[in-house]
Motif scaffolding. Structure first.
Motif, short mmCIF file in Angstrom:
data_model
loop_
_atom_site.label_atom_id
_atom_site.label_comp_id
_atom_site.label_asym_id
_atom_site.label_seq_id
_atom_site.Cartn_x
_atom_site.Cartn_y
_atom_site.Cartn_z
N TRP A 1 4.99 -94.67 10.80
CA TRP A 1 5.60 -95.98 10.51
C TRP A 1 5.90 -96.73 11.80
O TRP A 1 5.58 -97.91 11.93
CB TRP A 1 6.89 -95.76 9.72
CG TRP A 1 7.66 -97.01 9.44
CD1 TRP A 1 7.53 -97.85 8.38
CD2 TRP A 1 8.70 -97.57 10.26
NE1 TRP A 1 8.42 -98.89 8.47
CE2 TRP A 1 9.15 -98.75 9.62
CE3 TRP A 1 9.30 -97.18 11.46
CZ2 TRP A 1 10.17 -99.53 10.14
CZ3 TRP A 1 10.31 -97.98 11.98
CH2 TRP A 1 10.74 -99.14 11.32
N ARG B 1 4.17 -100.20 13.11
CA ARG B 1 4.94 -101.43 13.34
C ARG B 1 4.74 -101.93 14.77
O ARG B 1 4.63 -103.13 15.02
CB ARG B 1 6.42 -101.18 13.08
CG ARG B 1 6.80 -100.99 11.62
CD ARG B 1 6.61 -102.28 10.83
NE ARG B 1 7.32 -102.26 9.58
CZ ARG B 1 6.80 -101.86 8.43
NH1 ARG B 1 5.55 -101.42 8.40
NH2 ARG B 1 7.51 -101.91 7.31
N SER C 1 4.17 -111.21 3.37
CA SER C 1 4.42 -110.75 4.74
C SER C 1 3.23 -109.96 5.28
O SER C 1 2.66 -109.12 4.58
CB SER C 1 5.67 -109.87 4.77
OG SER C 1 5.79 -109.21 6.01
N ASP D 1 4.89 -106.29 6.04
CA ASP D 1 5.16 -105.52 4.83
C ASP D 1 4.54 -106.27 3.66
O ASP D 1 5.14 -107.18 3.09
CB ASP D 1 6.67 -105.35 4.62
CG ASP D 1 6.99 -104.35 3.53
OD1 ASP D 1 6.09 -104.06 2.72
OD2 ASP D 1 8.13 -103.88 3.48
N ASP E 1 17.93 -101.01 5.87
CA ASP E 1 16.81 -101.78 6.41
C ASP E 1 17.27 -102.93 7.30
O ASP E 1 16.60 -103.29 8.27
CB ASP E 1 15.94 -102.32 5.28
CG ASP E 1 15.28 -101.22 4.48
OD1 ASP E 1 14.93 -100.19 5.09
OD2 ASP E 1 15.11 -101.38 3.27
#
Length: 482
Positions: A164, A168, A207, A210, A267
């Motif tokens: 992850w 990113r 997005s 995401d 988050d």
């Protein structure tokens, strides 16, 4: 320190490694309390260390340790009373000899420890030069700098965190939350526009970071900006349109639709205050000039509120419904996320029965964006302004059937299992004559239907749950005509 160890070592005084760049931005006490409310039993810390080439520091547990031979990034349990960032810096120093690094909070990892405890590990990241020496603790017997695509044998949770994070970091301009929050005005604030098309459908943008998230045009307030100027700038950057020029009359009024306070969460680890403004209507010609920034969004679309339900998470759908309610009311509404328990509805469903054992039903119009098109349903609709559930129910029955009802009572859950998100379900008994019944401003027909004939019509599946409840209450007097 391993998460599986006892807390005895916490009583031994030791010098605390210095930690930089996180405590003054993120309130980890709030995040820790949130974790415990969610059933977490132990707080852990971890640090994903990257070198300048983007490789990940992995260390191997020694043969005498728990899970011998397992590769992992540095981490362990937080000591009693220890601030989360200090715990991360201490574990990093104890296990690798690395000290004084600016740690950026990235995300959390939930897992079960060897003892079966629910653990939430707060994961930080840091960067060191290539070739930085590593001094291992006695609990580890090897280390390597590994490419994210070729990690040594490690746990699935840690692998997911590393994948992850590296994914990113590949997005231009992305930074972990702990670092990113130092670049925006604090407390966190954002401004955005609610934009519709001539049919009243709402604009959303998917997005790029995401793909499951759809956004309004807008973003975080930067230094020297106001929420409104932020919304204008973000709309120019994200849509390629100057809304002040495209919709001068609507935008010049600076109409505030809603203010949304969002509490800190896993988050978004700091509270945020959002300002939603009316961005007006975009015609087909204006829509044809939309040019998305591919680094931020991959597509845009206008959808009805009903159709957005299939594309949004429950929380984001509720926020959309709240904003649209504020927009309809014409008066700015103050909204909170998470929503207070007594205010967590956006619509009502009203079962109106009479002493003859009949149910008031409405034949829905068959048109795009309509819930249950072409079905017979009880009276229902969306909340307006700051109405209570009972006030919404009384108004909807008056508007759709011309009846005045009182004596409303809630019907038992679980209505969310029957396709009724954000909806309060209520029941009233009507004692007036059939001549009072009239079709209002919605639907194709209204009539009283005997309960034993309802399922012979085209009806939503939730009627199978509620009809037995209504039949059992058919002989009870719970309402009257006004």
């Amino acid at each position: 320190m391993r998460l599986e160890e006892s807390g005895a070592a916490a009583a031994v005084p030791r010098a605390r490694p210095r930690v930089r760049g996180v405590r003054q931005v993120i309130d980890f006490q709030v995040l820790t309390e949130l974790a415990f409310r969610e059933g977490v039993e132990r707080i852990g810390v971890g640090v994903v260390v990257r070198d300048a080439s983007g490789r990940i520091l992995m260390i191997r547990r020694a043969a005498h340790d728990v899970l011998p031979g397992l590769w992992e990034y540095p981490g362990g349990g937080r000591e009693d009373g220890e601030p989360v960032p200090a715990g991360a810096a201490r574990e990093l120093a104890e296990e690798t000899g690395l000290t004084g690094l600016p740690l950026e909070y990235a995300r959390h990892l939930d897992f079960s420890s060897q003892r079966g405890l629910r653990v939430r590990q707060f994961v930080f990241t840091a960067v060191v030069p290539d070739g930085t020496p590593v001094v291992l603790s006695p609990d580890h017997d090897g280390h390597q700098w590994a490419d994210a695509e070729r990690l040594p044998p490690t746990g699935e949770g840690q692998r997911a965190v590393i994948e992850w994070l590296t994914g990113r970091l590949a997005v231009p301009g992305w930074r972990p939350a702990g670092g990113y929050l130092t670049t925006v005005a604090r407390p966190s604030a954002y401004g955005c526009f609610l934009v519709t098309d001539p049919r009243g459908r709402v604009l959303g943008m998917r997005s790029a970071v995401d793909p499951g998230v759809w956004n309004f045009p807008g973003g975080n307030v930067e230094h020297g900006e106001t929420p409104f100027s932020t919304a204008l700038r973000e709309a120019r950057e994200e849509l390629g349109l100057d809304l002040a020029a495209e919709n001068p009359e609507a935008v010049a009024r600076r109409r505030l639709v809603a203010v949304i306070h969002e509490q800190a969460g896993a988050d978004q680890p700091v509270p945020a205050c959002g300002f939603v403004f009316d961005g007006g209507v975009l015609t087909r010609e204006q829509q044809a000039r939309i040019r998305l920034d591919p680094a931020e969004h991959t597509e845009w679309r206008f959808e009805t509120a009903h159709d957005w339900h299939a594309r949004l998470t429950p929380a984001r759908y509720q926020r959309l419904r709240q904003v649209l309610r504020a927009h309809r009311s014409g008066v700015p509404l103050y909204l909170e996320r998470p929503t207070p328990t007594d205010d967590d509805f956006e619509g009502v469903l009203v079962f109106v029965t009479d002493r003859a054992g009949r149910l008031l039903m409405n034949l829905r119009e068959d048109r795009p964006g309509m819930a249950w098109p072409g079905y017979w349903t009880p009276i229902g609709g969306w909340r307006e302004a700051d109405e209570s559930a009972r006030e919404s129910a009384v108004r909807e029955v008056r508007e759709e059937a011309g009846l005045e009802i009182t004596g409303l009572r809630p019907l038992p859950d679980p209505h969310h299992d029957h396709g009724l998100p954000l909806t309060r379900v209520l029941h009233a008994v009507w004692e007036g004559p059939d001549s009072d019944l009239r079709l209002g401003d919605e639907g194709l027909a209204v009539r009283m239907v005997p309960l034993d004939e309802v399922l012979g019509l085209k009806v939503p599946p939730y009627l199978h749950h509620y009809l037995p409840l209504l039949a059992a209450a058919a002989d009870q007097s719970t309402g009257s005509t006004a």
